[in-house]
Every structure is written in structure tokens, then in C-alpha cells.
Enzyme design. Structure first.
Site, mmCIF file in Angstrom:
data_model
loop_
_atom_site.group_PDB
_atom_site.id
_atom_site.type_symbol
_atom_site.label_atom_id
_atom_site.label_comp_id
_atom_site.label_asym_id
_atom_site.label_seq_id
_atom_site.Cartn_x
_atom_site.Cartn_y
_atom_site.Cartn_z
ATOM 1 N N VAL A 1 0.861 -1.189 0.000
ATOM 2 C CA VAL A 1 0.000 0.000 0.000
ATOM 3 C C VAL A 1 0.893 1.233 0.000
ATOM 4 O O VAL A 1 1.767 1.381 0.856
ATOM 5 C CB VAL A 1 -0.926 0.020 1.244
ATOM 6 C CG1 VAL A 1 -1.691 1.336 1.316
ATOM 7 C CG2 VAL A 1 -1.888 -1.153 1.222
ATOM 8 N N ALA B 1 4.552 4.049 2.971
ATOM 9 C CA ALA B 1 4.063 2.811 2.355
ATOM 10 C C ALA B 1 4.222 1.672 3.347
ATOM 11 O O ALA B 1 4.869 1.825 4.386
ATOM 12 C CB ALA B 1 4.851 2.503 1.089
ATOM 13 N N LYS B 2 3.637 0.550 3.050
ATOM 14 C CA LYS B 2 3.880 -0.660 3.858
ATOM 15 C C LYS B 2 3.523 -1.865 2.998
ATOM 16 O O LYS B 2 2.701 -1.757 2.073
ATOM 17 C CB LYS B 2 2.993 -0.662 5.111
ATOM 18 C CG LYS B 2 3.561 -1.491 6.232
ATOM 19 C CD LYS B 2 4.685 -0.757 6.928
ATOM 20 C CE LYS B 2 5.252 -1.553 8.077
ATOM 21 N NZ LYS B 2 6.214 -0.729 8.844
ATOM 22 N N GLY B 3 4.123 -2.988 3.302
ATOM 23 C CA GLY B 3 3.824 -4.208 2.559
ATOM 24 C C GLY B 3 3.714 -5.377 3.503
ATOM 25 O O GLY B 3 4.155 -5.309 4.659
#
Ligand code: NAD
Length: 430
Positions: A74, A119-121
Site C-alpha cells: 500500500v 508505504a507498507k507491505g
């Protein structure tokens, strides 16, 4: 043999008092937006992730079967620069959790004033049940699926829960294979040999130490007389405990997933680190009296450092906390419902988006060093980190004082104002 089974994970059971991190984040965001008088359109823009990717990750397991995992990335916001944020591997990762963590990254980068968006995943998998080869395959396929998303000028991942330097090395290698050139600035938190930065491993704990000292200073408390409890004894918890002990604090409580320990006379943190290095967890450790996780959080101390995971300080726990300062090493350890209780009790909460921003700050240093191709000494990294963390603390403190709000809301106000102003200057494209 069934070669096409699909890996299914049940949704985690709802826990009483558990507040989804996204809800927690939005409740603070809304308060700050109101203080800033954010116009409706800008509010909508800043609360909505700019991109959300869901990828399917089919892997041939060691036994020859095929399993399909789900991965997320995201990008919450890229107004300030390339987006930045870790990748976590866990069985209960959800898109909503990744959305919250991505937004926190946007605010965190703005609080410490580095030119990154958030962001992050994540990949929904249980690393404890996977072999190293299977984890490598998941990492490479996840990276390949997100080739158009990642990039040193676009989106730069880093480690998070259950991912480490080796995982980042695989991301970097896979990305470099696709672009046909070595691209070490595409991830941070890499091994030193691949262009990692000195001081990155300790950076988050060092930031926790700097902000805790700044908090003690504001309350007129002497670190050498401060008793500290640390929840979680991984990267953030163990380094925070070690560095605070070096500053003269007495560490009276420690915990990890296997158990919690309290010792009013003070714990030898180096010995505890050595114990965990040999035994993987604190299980069976004899350096303190065993207590429950809740007893640890609510035990008498001056500083409490939650450095494990989200949603640990619920309203119930908050009512029983005995600390003067809470320094949030973990992301989202306090639910929004607990905030007013802690405020009423006069506890100074140094919020996650400030307290644990040391990690992303040195990730920024790593990215800068990779792009310039010139590497800094440890002294330079630590000096710059400490300066930036202290400045961020003082800035958040004065914003909070100006608006007569908690440091948490002060940090959100500072961050949201900054991103909103940058957005206004850039304008809305098309
Ligand atoms: P880690 O995996 O190295 O350590 C986590 C620790 O928490 C382990 O000791 C584990 O046993 C313990 N733990 C897990 N569940 C627990 C529970 N219910 N009760 C008590 N202990 C428990 O992870 P880390 O990198 O230290 O990250 C910890 C937190 O800090 C996470 O919220 C992470 O998102 C956040 N954070 C990490 C960094 C970083 O640079 N590593 C940066 C910013 C924020």
C-alpha cells in the site's frame, strides 16, 4: 500428491478491546485534522491511500506442492517523495493493517522531516512453518510482482516483522536482476556488504533512547534515577533497553512472546541479550521474577517502553499503568481508546510516529549513502540521528504546547500540516 492446494488462513479471532490499527490511526488523524481546520477535499486526499496492490504469490514448496500466498503493498502517500515502509510476513496480515501502517509511515517521515512518503507491505504467511528456501521464493516472487511499484525514486521497502537483512538482500537482488543493473538503493535495512548503513540495526532503539531522555529532561527527571520496563525483546526492545541502561537507567522489567520478568534491583541487559542469542527467547531466564504480560505493563516504573506489537495498551491496561513516561517503540501499541485515560493520569506518551522514527531516519541515511556511493562512519550516522530525533521531539513538543494537546496529537498536527501544505504547493494534477 495434490500439487494445487491453496494456503488458507482463518481471520484472527476478534479480541475484546482490540481496536483495528486503521481505526486507531483515523481517530487521531480526525482530531488533528479538526485542529488544523483541514478542508474536506484535502482531508479526503490525505486519508486515502494513493495505491493499494494485492498480489498472488504461487510457490513450489520443498515437498513439491504448490501453495498460493497473498501479498500486499500500500502506498499511502507520495507527496513528500518516494514512499518508504517495511514489509512484514505474518499469518494475520490484512490489507487494513497494511493501510494503517502505510499511513503511519507518511506521518512518521514528516515528523522527522525526511523527504519520503509512506508505504507498507506484507505477505500473509507463517514464517515459522516455512523453510528458508520457501521464504526466499516468496520474497522473490513478491518482488517480481511489484517490479513496477518498487524503485529507488518510487517506493523503497525495508524490513518489518519477520523480515530481516537477508530478506532485503533477496528483494534487492531480484529487483536488480529485472532491471539488469545492481540497484542497492531500492531497499534499506540491507546487509552492510550490499550497501547497508552502519547503525541501522540499532537506529530505532537509539531513537527510543534519545526521545526518552528528552522526555525525562522535560519532566525534570534524572535518567540515573529512572526505572524502565521494556515490553518486547527483539530488535527495538533489546537495543532500547541496552542504550537506556548505558545512560544510567535501571531496567526493572523485560518481556518477550515467551514470558515477562520483573526485578526491582535492576536487570543485566547484556546478559539477557546473550541469553536470547543462545536460547532464541527469554523462556527460562533467571534474571527476574516471572510475571504476566499485563503485570509487566502495569508494574511500578518511571518509563514504560512497549516495543512488541500493536494494541497492547488497551483502556483496561491504561487504567492500571504506573509509569510517568511511555515511549512507544512499537507501532500502534496504544489503542485510541486508551489515549484519554493516559492523558488524564498525566502520563507523558512519546508517540510511535516520533519515538520509533529512528529506524526510518537511518534508512533515509542508507538510501542517501547508496545513491551517492559514499559511506559514513558510525559516529556520523549516530550524531546525525540523535540530532534529528532531538529536533523532532522539540518540534512536536512545541506544537503540542501551542495547541494544548498531547504529544501524539501534536505529532499528527505537525505531520498532517506539513504534508497538506506540500500538497497545496504541488497542486492537484489534472
Ligand atoms: P522483532 O520481531 O525483532 O521483536 C519483537 C519482540 O516482541 C520479540 O521479542 C517478541 O518475542 C516480542 N513479542 C511479540 N509478541 C509479544 C507479546 N504479545 N508480548 C510480549 N512480547 C511480544 O521486532 P522489532 O523489529 O523489534 O519490532 C517491534 C515493534 O517495533 C513492531 O511494532 C515494529 O513495527 C516496530 N518498529 C520496528 C522498527 C525497526 O527498525 N525494527 C522501526 C519502527 C517500528
Amino acid at each position: 500428491m495434490d500439487t494445487h492446494s491453496v494456503h488458507q488462513y482463518k481471520e484472527p479471532a476478534p479480541v475484546i478491546d482490540r481496536e483495528q490499527p486503521l481505526t486507531s490511526m483515523m481517530r487521531r488523524f480526525d482530531v488533528a485534522a479538526e485542529i488544523l481546520g483541514l478542508e474536506r477535499g484535502v482531508y479526503e486526499y490525505l486519508k486515502t491511500p494513493v495505491r493499494q496492490h494485492i498480489v498472488s504469490i504461487p510457490i513450489q514448496m520443498d515437498d513439491g506442492t504448490i501453495e498460493v500466498f497473498e501479498g500486499y503493498r500500500v502506498i499511502h502517500n507520495d507527496v513528500m517523495g518516494p514512499s518508504k515502509g517495511g514489509i512484514r510476513y505474518a499469518p494475520d496480515v490484512t490489507l487494513d493493517e497494511v493501510k494503517a501502517l502505510a499511513a503511519w509511515m507518511t506521518w512518521k517521515c514528516a515528523v522527522v522531516n525526511i523527504p519520503f512518503g509512506g508505504a507498507k507491505g506484507g505477505v500473509r504467511c507463517d514464517p515459522s512453518k516455512l523453510t528458508r528456501v520457501e521464504i526466499e521464493k516468496i520474497t522473490r516472487r513478491y518482488t517480481a510482482n511489484l517490479m513496477d511499484v518498487f524503485g529507488p525514486d518510487k517506493d523503497v521497502p525495508a524490513p518489518d516483522m519477520n523480515t530481516d537483512e537477508q530478506t532485503m538482500a533477496w528483494v534487492m537482488d531480484t529487483y536488480s536482476m529485472h532491471t539488469r543493473k545492481t540497484e542497492n538503493a531500492v531497499v534499506t535495512g540491507k546487509p552492510l556488504i550490499l550497501g547497508g548503513s552502519l547503525g541501522r540495526r540499532e537506529a530505532t532503539g537509539r531513537g527510543v533512547m534519545v526521545t526518552t531522555l528528552a522526555g525525562l529532561d522535560r519532566l525534570g527527571m534524572d535518567p540515573r534515577k529512572a526505572a524502565v520496563v521494556v515490553q518486547g525483546f527483539g530488535n527495538v526492545g533489546s537495543v532500547s533497553a541496552e542504550l537506556l541502561q548505558e545512560q544510567g537507567c535501571r531496567i526493572v522489567g523485560l518481556s518477550d512472546i515467551s514470558g515477562a520478568y520483573y526485578n526491582t534491583n535492576g536487570i543485566d541487559v547484556k546478559a539477557a541479550i546473550e541469553y536470547v542469542r543462545k536460547n532464541r527467547t527469554l523462556d527460562g531466564w533467571k534474571g527476574g521474577d516471572p510475571v504476566t504480560q499485563e503485570e509487566l505493563l502495569t508494574s511500578p516504573c518511571d518509563v514504560l517502553v512497549p516495543a512488541a506489537k500493536e494494541d497492547q495498551i488497551t483502556p483496561d491496561v491504561a487504567r492500571k499503568i504506573n509509569a510517568r513516561i511511555i515511549t512507544e517503540g512499537a507501532n500502534g501499541p496504544t489503542t485510541a481508546g486508551a489515549d484519554p485515560i493516559l492523558q488524564e493520569k498525566g502520563i507523558l506518551v512519546i508517540p510511535d510516529i516520533l519515538a520509533n522514527a529512528g529506524g526510518v531516519t537511518v534508512s533515509y541515511f542508507e538510501w542517501v549513502q547508496d545513491r551517492v556511493g559514499y559511506f559514513w562512519t558510525l559516529q556520523r550516522v549516530n550524531r546525525r540521528l540523535e540530532r534529528m530525533m532531538r529536533t523532532a521531539f522539540d518540534t512536536v513538543y512545541s506544537v503540542a504546547e501551542k495547541h494544548k494537546v498531547t504529544l501524539r496529537i501534536g505529532a499528527y498536527v505537525l505531520a498532517i500540516d506539513k504534508v497538506a501544505k506540500t500538497l497545496k504547493v504541488r497542486g492537484i494534477y489534472a
